[in-house]
Design an enzyme around this catalytic site. Structure first.
Site, PDB file in Angstrom:
ATOM      1  N   ASN A 152      -6.762   2.336  -4.876  1.00 13.58           N
ATOM      2  CA  ASN A 152      -7.865   2.748  -4.270  1.00 13.58           C
ATOM      3  C   ASN A 152      -8.189   4.219  -4.180  1.00 13.58           C
ATOM      4  O   ASN A 152      -9.335   4.834  -3.933  1.00 13.58           O
ATOM      5  CB  ASN A 152      -7.927   2.189  -2.890  1.00 13.58           C
ATOM      6  N   SER A 228       0.545  -3.465  -0.896  1.00 12.78           N
ATOM      7  CA  SER A 228       0.420  -4.412  -0.177  1.00 12.78           C
ATOM      8  C   SER A 228       1.827  -4.881   0.715  1.00 12.78           C
ATOM      9  O   SER A 228       2.605  -4.398   0.129  1.00 12.78           O
ATOM     10  CB  SER A 228      -0.252  -5.808  -0.900  1.00 12.78           C
ATOM     11  N   GLU A 249       3.700   2.439   2.607  1.00  9.68           N
ATOM     12  CA  GLU A 249       2.442   2.512   2.926  1.00  9.68           C
ATOM     13  C   GLU A 249       1.841   1.397   2.656  1.00  9.68           C
ATOM     14  O   GLU A 249       1.259   1.054   1.702  1.00  9.68           O
ATOM     15  CB  GLU A 249       1.706   3.847   2.554  1.00  9.68           C
ATOM     16  N   CYS A 283      -7.091   0.931   3.298  1.00 12.42           N
ATOM     17  CA  CYS A 283      -5.926   0.307   3.960  1.00 12.42           C
ATOM     18  C   CYS A 283      -5.998   0.328   5.409  1.00 12.42           C
ATOM     19  O   CYS A 283      -5.511  -0.651   6.084  1.00 12.42           O
ATOM     20  CB  CYS A 283      -4.598   0.994   3.642  1.00 12.42           C
ATOM     21  N   GLU A 457       3.480   9.468   6.107  1.00 15.81           N
ATOM     22  CA  GLU A 457       3.138  10.597   4.967  1.00 15.81           C
ATOM     23  C   GLU A 457       2.521  11.681   5.588  1.00 15.81           C
ATOM     24  O   GLU A 457       2.146  11.570   6.775  1.00 15.81           O
ATOM     25  CB  GLU A 457       2.065   9.932   3.801  1.00 15.81           C
TER      26      GLU A 457
HETATM   27  P1  NDP Z   1      -0.264  -4.146  -4.860  1.00 13.92           P
HETATM   28  O1  NDP Z   1       0.749  -4.254  -3.867  1.00 13.92           O
HETATM   29  O2  NDP Z   1      -0.713  -4.902  -5.660  1.00 13.92           O
HETATM   30  O3  NDP Z   1       0.412  -3.125  -5.917  1.00 13.92           O
HETATM   31  C1  NDP Z   1       0.919  -1.549  -5.348  1.00 13.92           C
HETATM   32  C2  NDP Z   1       1.682  -0.859  -6.592  1.00 13.92           C
HETATM   33  O4  NDP Z   1       2.870  -1.721  -6.493  1.00 13.92           O
HETATM   34  C3  NDP Z   1       1.187  -1.105  -7.938  1.00 13.92           C
HETATM   35  O5  NDP Z   1       1.299   0.107  -8.601  1.00 13.92           O
HETATM   36  C4  NDP Z   1       1.777  -2.364  -8.315  1.00 13.92           C
HETATM   37  O6  NDP Z   1       1.738  -2.393  -9.891  1.00 13.92           O
HETATM   38  C5  NDP Z   1       3.148  -2.145  -7.959  1.00 13.92           C
HETATM   39  N1  NDP Z   1       4.056  -3.298  -7.937  1.00 13.92           N
HETATM   40  C6  NDP Z   1       3.591  -4.541  -7.840  1.00 13.92           C
HETATM   41  N2  NDP Z   1       4.801  -5.260  -7.778  1.00 13.92           N
HETATM   42  C7  NDP Z   1       5.924  -4.436  -7.810  1.00 13.92           C
HETATM   43  C8  NDP Z   1       7.300  -4.760  -7.925  1.00 13.92           C
HETATM   44  N3  NDP Z   1       7.803  -5.953  -7.689  1.00 13.92           N
HETATM   45  N4  NDP Z   1       8.012  -3.701  -7.768  1.00 13.92           N
HETATM   46  C9  NDP Z   1       7.610  -2.361  -7.841  1.00 13.92           C
HETATM   47  N5  NDP Z   1       6.021  -2.060  -7.849  1.00 13.92           N
HETATM   48  C10 NDP Z   1       5.394  -3.168  -7.852  1.00 13.92           C
HETATM   49  O7  NDP Z   1      -1.466  -3.210  -4.120  1.00 13.92           O
HETATM   50  P2  NDP Z   1      -2.839  -2.885  -4.863  1.00 13.92           P
HETATM   51  O8  NDP Z   1      -2.657  -2.067  -5.806  1.00 13.92           O
HETATM   52  O9  NDP Z   1      -3.693  -4.236  -4.926  1.00 13.92           O
HETATM   53  O10 NDP Z   1      -3.671  -2.078  -3.498  1.00 13.92           O
HETATM   54  C11 NDP Z   1      -3.984  -2.631  -2.222  1.00 13.92           C
HETATM   55  C12 NDP Z   1      -3.121  -2.643  -1.286  1.00 13.92           C
HETATM   56  O11 NDP Z   1      -2.521  -1.493  -0.997  1.00 13.92           O
HETATM   57  C13 NDP Z   1      -3.664  -3.060   0.108  1.00 13.92           C
HETATM   58  O12 NDP Z   1      -3.003  -4.377   0.668  1.00 13.92           O
HETATM   59  C14 NDP Z   1      -3.799  -1.829   0.914  1.00 13.92           C
HETATM   60  O13 NDP Z   1      -3.888  -1.951   2.312  1.00 13.92           O
HETATM   61  C15 NDP Z   1      -2.715  -1.095   0.648  1.00 13.92           C
HETATM   62  N6  NDP Z   1      -2.694   0.303   0.683  1.00 13.92           N
HETATM   63  C16 NDP Z   1      -2.301   0.882   1.765  1.00 13.92           C
HETATM   64  C17 NDP Z   1      -2.290   2.277   2.009  1.00 13.92           C
HETATM   65  C18 NDP Z   1      -1.475   3.111   3.177  1.00 13.92           C
HETATM   66  O14 NDP Z   1      -1.488   4.151   2.952  1.00 13.92           O
HETATM   67  N7  NDP Z   1      -0.838   2.109   3.905  1.00 13.92           N
HETATM   68  C19 NDP Z   1      -3.422   2.856   1.199  1.00 13.92           C
HETATM   69  C20 NDP Z   1      -3.963   2.298   0.400  1.00 13.92           C
HETATM   70  C21 NDP Z   1      -3.658   0.934  -0.135  1.00 13.92           C
HETATM   71  P3  NDP Z   1       0.457  -2.902 -10.658  1.00 13.92           P
HETATM   72  O15 NDP Z   1      -0.693  -3.241  -9.661  1.00 13.92           O
HETATM   73  O16 NDP Z   1       0.011  -1.847 -11.667  1.00 13.92           O
HETATM   74  O17 NDP Z   1       0.941  -4.305 -11.137  1.00 13.92           O
END
Ligand code: NDP
Length: 483
Positions: A152, A228, A249, A283, A457
């Protein structure tokens, strides 16, 4: 604009291609068209990035903080100079309107580079006198830090992780989300243009398995994930195996409480900012909006009138303020939740339909008469779906606001001064707002409690998560031993 990057990865100060990895198509969310292809990192690419980071880190840590900071501040200036092009690229990558990306993405990345660049020279240990003996502490970097990003805020996340890590003397390997792989490469390019020595900020593309390979590698000392909660649990567990430092985060289902004495226009503004900015893909969004029953209809009427003024359309048009969802997949998730909300008996008070045009467009959605047990009030949707819930009593609403596994953010709208602070103190959330929502200046700590995360952060607090203290005991006199 050229959206195809020079190569998929940025390693050891240069673009690197390896098309033997899985191809990842980059889709422009406003049209559904392919705008670039990158290749997921193979094990050899991951290895090369970690090796480069490991090799470069020692000399970087040995530089003075002033020298390190100067490079980060120069990078901030370059980012600001190129804000227009970086914002256009961010809009291609995410679909977010240019009206947003031009003020919230490269600019907030530049803020982080400037802030931590300025702070680098001030990072010190302390002197602790113990009679004639003394202890001094050295603030030392952790080593190699891995950043894993969500889709995002790709530029912002790449900088929010990179800037404090580099300021503290670490090297970084960053893996963007496969959905938005373009902007982090530009961050790497700019950092090196600003004088960052090769190997200190590397970008490797890939899906979850590339992230997992990075997290479990013995050369990595710290993992910072934005993602997530389910991914956070996996990454935290994998990092624990290697006893690595973490920042998590994660997601949320944050509450926003609007009391009967609130300024309604401001509360509606807060609800719009906290639900529909970036098409709801934020998020910290306040997606459970508790509105006092005395002002509920007034609130809903004003909200509907204000939503009627949303400009939904081409995200490159500077007047557009509500763009497409990042992907067809994410739009489907949001629309499925809307169907669940209707099936559970919530009142669809506004929007909520897919828009018949190319790209991944849907209307902003407001549900009224939502109750705490409904799925749309419990689970993170990560789309433009606001749940409005009624309340009458302060104690009751605070307990309901806190009755969630999440704890990222929370907001209160009231003109009662003591109540505002009482509620802020009572919120189980890491990031709280009074009469505003979703401001995230680099000077303020940002992060969650409970399932929403670990660590903070931004701000001075981030330094604690990218450095560690070594204490050195100095004896001034003779040393006695029992035998
Ligand atoms: P995901 O949890 O699906 O993915 C986050 C990242 O982790 C991606 O780069 C993903 O790779 C990677 N990933 C997935 N599985 C693994 C693993 N087993 N080991 C290591 N890395 C892994 O989140 P989204 O990208 O769908 O983003 C949305 C989520 O992020 C929402 O829940 C939102 O609330 C949260 N978020 C939190 C924020 C905060 O600051 N608290 C800010 C922004 C978003 P890939 O997707 O390329 O497969």
């Amino acid at each position: 604009m050229q959206t195809q990057p020079k190569a998929s990865h940025f390693i050891d100060g240069a673009y690197v291609e390896d098309d033997s990895g899985t191809p990842i198509d980059v889709i422009y969310p406003a049209t559904g068209e392919k705008i670039a292809t990158v290749y997921a990192a193979t094990p050899a690419i991951v290895d090369r990035a970690l090796d480069a980071a490991r090799r470069a880190q020692g000399a970087w840590a040995a530089m003075s903080g002033t020298e390190r900071g100067r490079i980060l501040r120069r990078a901030a200036d370059i980012m600001r100079d190129r804000n227009h092009d970086l914002s256009v690229l961010e809009t291609y990558d995410t679909g977010k309107p240019y009206q947003e990306t031009s003020v919230a993405d490269a600019t907030s990345g530049a803020d982080a580079l400037e802030y931590f660049g300025g702070m680098a020279a001030t990072l010190t240990g302390e002197h602790i006198q113990l009679g004639e003996d003394w202890v001094y502490t050295r603030r030392e970097p952790l080593g190699v830090c891995v950043g894993i990003g969500a889709w995002n805020y790709p530029t912002q996340i790449a900088c929010w992780k990179g800037a404090p890590a580099l300021a503290c003397g670490n090297a970084v390997v960053f893996k963007p989300s496969e959905t938005t792989p373009l902007s982090a490469l530009k961050v790497a390019e700019i950092l090196h243009e600003a004088g960052l020595p090769a190997g200190l900020y590397n970008v490797v593309q890939g899906m979850g398995e590339v992230g997992a390979a990075l997290v479990t590698d013995a050369r990595v000392d710290k993992v910072s994930l934005t993602g997530s909660v389910p991914t956070g649990r996996k990454v935290y567990a994998a990092a624990a195996e290697g006893m690595k430092h973490v920042t998590m985060e994660l997601g949320g289902k944050s509450p926003m409480i609007v009391f009967e004495d609130a300024n309604i226009e401001n509360a509606v503004s807060g609800a719009i900012l906290g639900n529909f900015y970036s098409s709801g893909q934020v998020c910290s969004n306040g997606t459970r909006v508790f509105v006092h029953k005395d002002i509920k209809e007034q609130f809903l009427n004003r909200l509907a009138a204000r939503l009627d003024a949303a400009v939904i359309g081409d995200p490159m048009d500077p007047t557009t303020n509500f763009g497409p969802m990042v992907s067809e997949h994410q739009m489907k998730i949001a629309l499925d939740y809307i169907a669940k909300g209707e099936a559970e008996g919530a009142r669809l008070a506004y929007g909520g339909k897919a828009i018949d045009r190319p790209g991944f467009y849907m209307q902003p959605c407001v549900f009224a008469d939502v109750t705490d047990d409904m799925v749309i009030a419990r689970e993170e949707i990560f789309g433009p779906v606001m749940a409005v819930l009624d309340f009458e009593d302060e104690t009751e609403v605070l307990a309901r606001a806190n009755a969630t596994e999440f704890g990222l953010a929370a907001g209160v709208f009231t003109n009662n001064l003591t109540r505002a602070h009482r509620i802020a103190a009572g919120f189980e959330a890491g990031t709280c707002y009074i009469n505003t929502y979703n401001d995230a200046p680099v000077e303020a700590p940002f992060g969650g409690v409970k399932a929403s995360g670990v660590g903070r952060e931004n701000s001075k607090a981030a330094i604690e998560h990218y450095s560690q203290l070594k204490s050195v005991y100095v004896r001034m006199g003779d040393l006695e031993a029992p035998f």
